[in-house]
Design a protein around this motif. Sequence first.
Motif, PDB file in Angstrom:
ATOM      1  N   ALA A 106      36.595   6.218   9.607  1.00 28.91           N
ATOM      2  CA  ALA A 106      35.589   6.279  10.445  1.00 28.91           C
ATOM      3  C   ALA A 106      35.874   4.957  11.416  1.00 28.91           C
ATOM      4  O   ALA A 106      36.339   3.993  11.099  1.00 28.91           O
ATOM      5  CB  ALA A 106      34.452   6.095   9.664  1.00 28.91           C
ATOM      6  N   ARG A 107      35.545   5.488  12.656  1.00 27.26           N
ATOM      7  CA  ARG A 107      35.358   4.127  13.676  1.00 27.26           C
ATOM      8  C   ARG A 107      34.175   3.481  13.499  1.00 27.26           C
ATOM      9  O   ARG A 107      33.239   3.868  13.404  1.00 27.26           O
ATOM     10  CB  ARG A 107      35.587   4.691  15.161  1.00 27.26           C
ATOM     11  CG  ARG A 107      35.545   3.935  16.290  1.00 27.26           C
ATOM     12  CD  ARG A 107      35.453   4.791  17.546  1.00 27.26           C
ATOM     13  NE  ARG A 107      34.130   5.084  17.910  1.00 27.26           N
ATOM     14  CZ  ARG A 107      33.177   4.399  18.349  1.00 27.26           C
ATOM     15  NH1 ARG A 107      33.510   3.224  18.832  1.00 27.26           N
ATOM     16  NH2 ARG A 107      32.050   4.949  18.712  1.00 27.26           N
ATOM     17  N   LEU A 108      34.413   2.173  13.667  1.00 27.85           N
ATOM     18  CA  LEU A 108      33.107   1.137  13.491  1.00 27.85           C
ATOM     19  C   LEU A 108      32.648   1.204  15.168  1.00 27.85           C
ATOM     20  O   LEU A 108      33.134   0.659  15.812  1.00 27.85           O
ATOM     21  CB  LEU A 108      33.447  -0.056  13.101  1.00 27.85           C
ATOM     22  CG  LEU A 108      33.878  -0.255  11.810  1.00 27.85           C
ATOM     23  CD1 LEU A 108      34.320  -1.872  11.518  1.00 27.85           C
ATOM     24  CD2 LEU A 108      32.803   0.156  10.717  1.00 27.85           C
ATOM     25  N   LYS A 159      35.421   9.257   0.961  1.00 27.68           N
ATOM     26  CA  LYS A 159      35.997  10.209  -0.224  1.00 27.68           C
ATOM     27  C   LYS A 159      34.803  11.057  -1.040  1.00 27.68           C
ATOM     28  O   LYS A 159      34.965  12.086  -1.489  1.00 27.68           O
ATOM     29  CB  LYS A 159      36.793   9.322  -1.237  1.00 27.68           C
ATOM     30  CG  LYS A 159      37.960   8.921  -0.499  1.00 27.68           C
ATOM     31  CD  LYS A 159      38.641   8.338  -1.790  1.00 27.68           C
ATOM     32  CE  LYS A 159      38.278   6.990  -2.283  1.00 27.68           C
ATOM     33  NZ  LYS A 159      39.076   6.656  -3.294  1.00 27.68           N
ATOM     34  N   ALA A 160      33.696  10.255  -0.925  1.00 26.47           N
ATOM     35  CA  ALA A 160      32.545  11.135  -1.804  1.00 26.47           C
ATOM     36  C   ALA A 160      32.059  12.136  -0.938  1.00 26.47           C
ATOM     37  O   ALA A 160      30.741  12.670  -1.515  1.00 26.47           O
ATOM     38  CB  ALA A 160      31.539   9.983  -2.002  1.00 26.47           C
ATOM     39  N   GLY A 161      32.435  12.509   0.317  1.00 23.46           N
ATOM     40  CA  GLY A 161      31.885  13.538   1.253  1.00 23.46           C
ATOM     41  C   GLY A 161      30.647  13.170   1.779  1.00 23.46           C
ATOM     42  O   GLY A 161      29.654  14.009   2.306  1.00 23.46           O
ATOM     43  N   ILE A 162      30.121  11.949   1.823  1.00 21.23           N
ATOM     44  CA  ILE A 162      28.813  11.377   2.563  1.00 21.23           C
ATOM     45  C   ILE A 162      29.113  11.193   4.037  1.00 21.23           C
ATOM     46  O   ILE A 162      30.114  10.575   4.425  1.00 21.23           O
ATOM     47  CB  ILE A 162      28.460  10.206   2.041  1.00 21.23           C
ATOM     48  CG1 ILE A 162      27.967  10.341   0.328  1.00 21.23           C
ATOM     49  CG2 ILE A 162      27.058   9.710   2.536  1.00 21.23           C
ATOM     50  CD1 ILE A 162      27.818   9.148  -0.398  1.00 21.23           C
ATOM     51  N   VAL A 163      28.479  11.660   4.649  1.00 24.02           N
ATOM     52  CA  VAL A 163      28.421  11.632   6.283  1.00 24.02           C
ATOM     53  C   VAL A 163      27.771  10.376   6.500  1.00 24.02           C
ATOM     54  O   VAL A 163      26.525  10.142   6.236  1.00 24.02           O
ATOM     55  CB  VAL A 163      27.733  12.937   7.038  1.00 24.02           C
ATOM     56  CG1 VAL A 163      27.751  12.661   8.112  1.00 24.02           C
ATOM     57  CG2 VAL A 163      28.241  14.198   6.642  1.00 24.02           C
ATOM     58  N   ALA A 164      28.072   9.448   7.396  1.00 19.82           N
ATOM     59  CA  ALA A 164      28.074   8.154   7.904  1.00 19.82           C
ATOM     60  C   ALA A 164      28.522   7.663   8.979  1.00 19.82           C
ATOM     61  O   ALA A 164      29.453   7.980   9.226  1.00 19.82           O
ATOM     62  CB  ALA A 164      28.225   7.205   6.592  1.00 19.82           C
ATOM     63  N   THR A 165      27.721   7.119   9.600  1.00 19.56           N
ATOM     64  CA  THR A 165      28.118   6.403  11.082  1.00 19.56           C
ATOM     65  C   THR A 165      28.092   4.760  10.728  1.00 19.56           C
ATOM     66  O   THR A 165      26.908   4.171  10.240  1.00 19.56           O
ATOM     67  CB  THR A 165      27.209   6.608  11.995  1.00 19.56           C
ATOM     68  OG1 THR A 165      27.167   7.911  12.418  1.00 19.56           O
ATOM     69  CG2 THR A 165      27.451   5.753  13.423  1.00 19.56           C
ATOM     70  N   VAL A 177      24.605   4.446   8.841  1.00 20.36           N
ATOM     71  CA  VAL A 177      23.499   5.350   9.157  1.00 20.36           C
ATOM     72  C   VAL A 177      23.521   6.512   8.378  1.00 20.36           C
ATOM     73  O   VAL A 177      24.820   7.415   8.427  1.00 20.36           O
ATOM     74  CB  VAL A 177      23.198   5.804  10.364  1.00 20.36           C
ATOM     75  CG1 VAL A 177      22.114   6.916  10.534  1.00 20.36           C
ATOM     76  CG2 VAL A 177      22.767   4.510  11.407  1.00 20.36           C
ATOM     77  N   LEU A 178      22.909   7.364   7.272  1.00 16.80           N
ATOM     78  CA  LEU A 178      23.138   8.259   6.512  1.00 16.80           C
ATOM     79  C   LEU A 178      21.869   9.166   6.938  1.00 16.80           C
ATOM     80  O   LEU A 178      20.983   9.232   6.611  1.00 16.80           O
ATOM     81  CB  LEU A 178      22.785   7.725   5.102  1.00 16.80           C
ATOM     82  CG  LEU A 178      23.462   6.625   4.287  1.00 16.80           C
ATOM     83  CD1 LEU A 178      23.160   6.302   3.051  1.00 16.80           C
ATOM     84  CD2 LEU A 178      25.122   6.714   4.663  1.00 16.80           C
ATOM     85  N   PRO A 179      22.626  10.306   7.563  1.00 15.12           N
ATOM     86  CA  PRO A 179      21.710  11.280   8.078  1.00 15.12           C
ATOM     87  C   PRO A 179      20.978  12.001   6.911  1.00 15.12           C
ATOM     88  O   PRO A 179      19.618  12.461   7.302  1.00 15.12           O
ATOM     89  CB  PRO A 179      22.378  12.459   8.732  1.00 15.12           C
ATOM     90  CG  PRO A 179      23.656  11.666   9.074  1.00 15.12           C
ATOM     91  CD  PRO A 179      23.844  10.495   7.903  1.00 15.12           C
ATOM     92  N   GLU A 180      21.451  12.041   5.890  1.00 20.21           N
ATOM     93  CA  GLU A 180      20.847  12.547   4.467  1.00 20.21           C
ATOM     94  C   GLU A 180      20.840  11.631   3.598  1.00 20.21           C
ATOM     95  O   GLU A 180      21.858  11.192   3.253  1.00 20.21           O
ATOM     96  CB  GLU A 180      21.655  13.997   3.885  1.00 20.21           C
ATOM     97  CG  GLU A 180      21.692  14.979   4.911  1.00 20.21           C
ATOM     98  CD  GLU A 180      20.357  15.586   4.920  1.00 20.21           C
ATOM     99  OE1 GLU A 180      19.311  15.514   4.194  1.00 20.21           O
ATOM    100  OE2 GLU A 180      20.224  16.570   5.929  1.00 20.21           O
ATOM    101  N   ALA A 181      19.462  11.212   3.134  1.00 17.63           N
ATOM    102  CA  ALA A 181      19.598   9.874   2.505  1.00 17.63           C
ATOM    103  C   ALA A 181      18.644  10.272   0.794  1.00 17.63           C
ATOM    104  O   ALA A 181      17.491   9.692   0.656  1.00 17.63           O
ATOM    105  CB  ALA A 181      18.983   8.591   3.041  1.00 17.63           C
ATOM    106  N   GLY A 182      18.988  11.377   0.410  1.00 15.92           N
ATOM    107  CA  GLY A 182      18.366  11.574  -0.910  1.00 15.92           C
ATOM    108  C   GLY A 182      18.506  10.695  -2.085  1.00 15.92           C
ATOM    109  O   GLY A 182      19.454  10.027  -1.905  1.00 15.92           O
ATOM    110  N   ALA A 183      17.747  11.006  -3.029  1.00 12.86           N
ATOM    111  CA  ALA A 183      17.908   9.995  -4.229  1.00 12.86           C
ATOM    112  C   ALA A 183      19.171   9.734  -4.894  1.00 12.86           C
ATOM    113  O   ALA A 183      19.710   8.795  -5.184  1.00 12.86           O
ATOM    114  CB  ALA A 183      16.791  10.292  -5.473  1.00 12.86           C
ATOM    115  N   GLU A 184      19.949  11.073  -5.233  1.00 15.08           N
ATOM    116  CA  GLU A 184      21.110  11.252  -5.598  1.00 15.08           C
ATOM    117  C   GLU A 184      22.054  10.415  -4.796  1.00 15.08           C
ATOM    118  O   GLU A 184      23.062   9.576  -5.253  1.00 15.08           O
ATOM    119  CB  GLU A 184      21.490  12.410  -5.833  1.00 15.08           C
ATOM    120  CG  GLU A 184      22.891  12.513  -6.820  1.00 15.08           C
ATOM    121  CD  GLU A 184      23.205  13.963  -6.729  1.00 15.08           C
ATOM    122  OE1 GLU A 184      24.366  14.439  -7.169  1.00 15.08           O
ATOM    123  OE2 GLU A 184      22.417  14.852  -6.674  1.00 15.08           O
TER     124      GLU A 184
END
Length: 510
Positions: A106-108, A159-165, A177-184
């Motif tokens: 990921a680019r910073l 690696k965990a498959g989490i989309v983040a900027t 930034v986490l577009p999806e931020a559920g409890a899990e």
Amino acid sequence: MVRWTLMVVTPGKTFPVELQPGRTTVVGRGAQATVEVPDASVSERHVSLVARDEGLSLEALRGAGEVLVNDVPLSGQALVQPGDEVRLGEARLIAMAVPALTTARARLASHDEVMSRLEEELVRAGQARPVGVVLVSAPALNVAARQALTRRVVDEVAKAGIVATWGEVANDLLLAVLPEAGAELLTFVTGRLPGVAGPRAKVVTATSPLDGFDAETLVGVAWERLLDAGAEPAEPTFVDPVMVRLAALMESDALAGAAGPVCVVGPTGSGRRTLLGLLSRAAAVEVREVSAADGPALEAALGEADRREKGSARGRGASAREEGRPGEWLLVREVDSAPPEAVVAMVKRARARLLVTAKAAPARGLFETVVEIPPLHARPLDITALAEAFVSRARRLLGRPRLTLGAEARSLLGTWRWPGNVRELENALLRAARLSVRDEVGRDSLPARLWADAPADDYRGALKAAEREVLLEALARTRWNVTAAATRLGMPRRTVVYRMGKLGLKRPSR
């Protein structure tokens, strides 16, 4: 990394077996075999296999019968490739390999880019889905250690498959930034990342809509959690005449001693909760705070307030009940995010005194007291006073007793429109204090967007200011290691030295 699987095919049974990388797997008919093949033509311990990235290392064991690889008799050892077939009597082993996907690093993003992305996600999500921010702090690390930590943290999330900027807020601070931020997901982040980042790192999160609806509020909440600032509330600072009058109104006996609900209206981050804090402090009453977007928490708070008020009324008697001095008040944030009928029901139900914040004025007559607070850009006298107060707070929180606000930075703060209001100003100065290498918060430590108000025809000055900021940021992040800064910028070292001379940039005294 390659994941190897054997498809075991026998006359009566077919099943897959996943092989562990680097470990020896024995195939045979007996109980001593790792993979037991129920076939009389297979020896007790027939062959061994070791999974490696380049192939399966195959060896016939002592006493084994004939072993064929792609119908060719095995002589000693062989390196089995995907699609190869190993025959052991009537049994067949089919090798399969799945290479691990290589995730692009990921680019910073810059601070302004990551904040812009957060604002876009909040608009798209509304209240339909949660959006989160994560702050990862790793103080007192050298450049190489910080870069290694950044790679570990970013790669672990990928690696965990989490989309983040991801973006760098300061030298030792990452923002995601986490577009999806559920409890899990948040449980994974807060549980996993501290171990990945190391014992000196700290990880905090904030989510919308529970912690706020806008970017500056979410980042501000994360800052407070990172600095453990919740236990040290900032002293209210008001210089603007309107704010001085409103503060006096909140602290007056007429309002502090009343019992009716109070609503403070104004833009997010303008100081609405600060005014309500003056009210509760003048009345010497504890306040329980909850977001209107958190339905279960609001219901629980109303129920608890009901129970407290009933118990308090029994202890005081009916006459004291009428004086409106409950044991605890309830503050509901962003009440206009709830349906109007729910707000009406909440006001009617609440037995304890109700304090609320809203962006727009509620229905007429719903609240006995409605106070409107102006945005920060309409209170220019407050900007400098608040900035000085935030730098003073940063001195204590960051342990930098000699930190001051420079004259150039102070002047620049008055030219920005502050759409995020007081919250944005506080976030900007906390970041600037953390980013600043010197003991002065200079204009170069402030966010790049503050330079947008330069005169439109001053292109040369704007370019020079932008170049100066980029160079200073690179030098700050490398602790003024010019070679490392040149590498970070992708420029020859001599070019960086030349531009530093042209711009008057000198290493700060230590």
